[in-house]
Design a protein around this motif. Structure first.
Motif, PDB file in Angstrom:
ATOM      1  N   THR A  98      48.869  22.559  49.576  1.00  0.00           N
ATOM      2  CA  THR A  98      49.893  23.340  48.892  1.00  0.00           C
ATOM      3  C   THR A  98      50.199  22.717  47.545  1.00  0.00           C
ATOM      4  O   THR A  98      49.960  21.530  47.320  1.00  0.00           O
ATOM      5  CB  THR A  98      51.186  23.420  49.707  1.00  0.00           C
ATOM      6  OG1 THR A  98      51.686  22.102  49.892  1.00  0.00           O
ATOM      7  CG2 THR A  98      50.957  24.082  51.055  1.00  0.00           C
ATOM      8  N   ASP A 130      53.287  22.609  44.440  1.00  0.00           N
ATOM      9  CA  ASP A 130      54.623  22.935  43.954  1.00  0.00           C
ATOM     10  C   ASP A 130      54.539  23.020  42.446  1.00  0.00           C
ATOM     11  O   ASP A 130      54.096  22.072  41.800  1.00  0.00           O
ATOM     12  CB  ASP A 130      55.642  21.871  44.354  1.00  0.00           C
ATOM     13  CG  ASP A 130      55.919  21.874  45.848  1.00  0.00           C
ATOM     14  OD1 ASP A 130      55.890  22.959  46.441  1.00  0.00           O
ATOM     15  OD2 ASP A 130      56.163  20.788  46.392  1.00  0.00           O
ATOM     16  N   GLU A 158      46.932  38.902  38.781  1.00  0.00           N
ATOM     17  CA  GLU A 158      46.846  37.843  39.770  1.00  0.00           C
ATOM     18  C   GLU A 158      48.213  37.195  39.950  1.00  0.00           C
ATOM     19  O   GLU A 158      49.019  37.179  39.044  1.00  0.00           O
ATOM     20  CB  GLU A 158      45.861  36.755  39.325  1.00  0.00           C
ATOM     21  CG  GLU A 158      44.444  37.231  39.190  1.00  0.00           C
ATOM     22  CD  GLU A 158      43.517  36.143  38.705  1.00  0.00           C
ATOM     23  OE1 GLU A 158      43.984  35.160  38.144  1.00  0.00           O
ATOM     24  OE2 GLU A 158      42.309  36.308  38.878  1.00  0.00           O
ATOM     25  N   SER A 160      49.493  31.920  43.051  1.00  0.00           N
ATOM     26  CA  SER A 160      48.646  31.237  44.039  1.00  0.00           C
ATOM     27  C   SER A 160      47.164  31.428  43.729  1.00  0.00           C
ATOM     28  O   SER A 160      46.370  30.498  43.882  1.00  0.00           O
ATOM     29  CB  SER A 160      48.964  31.709  45.457  1.00  0.00           C
ATOM     30  OG  SER A 160      48.716  33.086  45.578  1.00  0.00           O
ATOM     31  N   GLU A 161      46.790  32.606  43.288  1.00  0.00           N
ATOM     32  CA  GLU A 161      45.387  32.868  42.936  1.00  0.00           C
ATOM     33  C   GLU A 161      44.983  32.065  41.701  1.00  0.00           C
ATOM     34  O   GLU A 161      43.893  31.500  41.635  1.00  0.00           O
ATOM     35  CB  GLU A 161      45.159  34.360  42.711  1.00  0.00           C
ATOM     36  CG  GLU A 161      43.716  34.711  42.449  1.00  0.00           C
ATOM     37  CD  GLU A 161      42.782  34.443  43.628  1.00  0.00           C
ATOM     38  OE1 GLU A 161      41.597  34.200  43.383  1.00  0.00           O
ATOM     39  OE2 GLU A 161      43.235  34.460  44.785  1.00  0.00           O
ATOM     40  N   ALA A 163      46.321  29.228  40.712  1.00  0.00           N
ATOM     41  CA  ALA A 163      46.240  27.819  41.124  1.00  0.00           C
ATOM     42  C   ALA A 163      44.941  27.550  41.868  1.00  0.00           C
ATOM     43  O   ALA A 163      44.283  26.523  41.644  1.00  0.00           O
ATOM     44  CB  ALA A 163      47.436  27.459  41.996  1.00  0.00           C
ATOM     45  N   LYS A 164      44.528  28.478  42.733  1.00  0.00           N
ATOM     46  CA  LYS A 164      43.278  28.307  43.477  1.00  0.00           C
ATOM     47  C   LYS A 164      42.080  28.267  42.526  1.00  0.00           C
ATOM     48  O   LYS A 164      41.215  27.396  42.637  1.00  0.00           O
ATOM     49  CB  LYS A 164      43.116  29.441  44.485  1.00  0.00           C
ATOM     50  CG  LYS A 164      41.878  29.322  45.348  1.00  0.00           C
ATOM     51  CD  LYS A 164      41.857  30.401  46.406  1.00  0.00           C
ATOM     52  CE  LYS A 164      40.985  31.524  45.923  1.00  0.00           C
ATOM     53  NZ  LYS A 164      40.778  32.586  46.904  1.00  0.00           N
TER      54      LYS A 164
END
Length: 55
Positions: free
Chosen positions: A2, A4, A25, A28-29, A31-32
């Motif tokens: 995860t 932050d 997007e 989370s996308e 960051a991935k």
């Protein structure tokens, strides 16, 4: 895994507009994708360094 992420309140709307409207997007996308790109860069640089050390 995860993450932050802290974003200054002043920039919230700008970032949200870019991520959702321009890139379609969520955070989370993004960051991935950034994590995958970082790992790819590290792998590439490690392989290049190993090759140079062999020479």
């Amino acid at each position: 895994m995860t993450f932050d992420i802290a974003i200054d309140a002043v920039n919230d709307l700008i970032i949200e507009e870019y991520l959702i409207e321009e890139e379609n997007e969520g955070i989370s996308e993004v960051a991935k994708e950034a994590t995958i790109e970082m790992i790819s860069d590290i792998y590439y640089l490690s392989a290049k360094a190993e090759k140079l050390m062999e020479e």
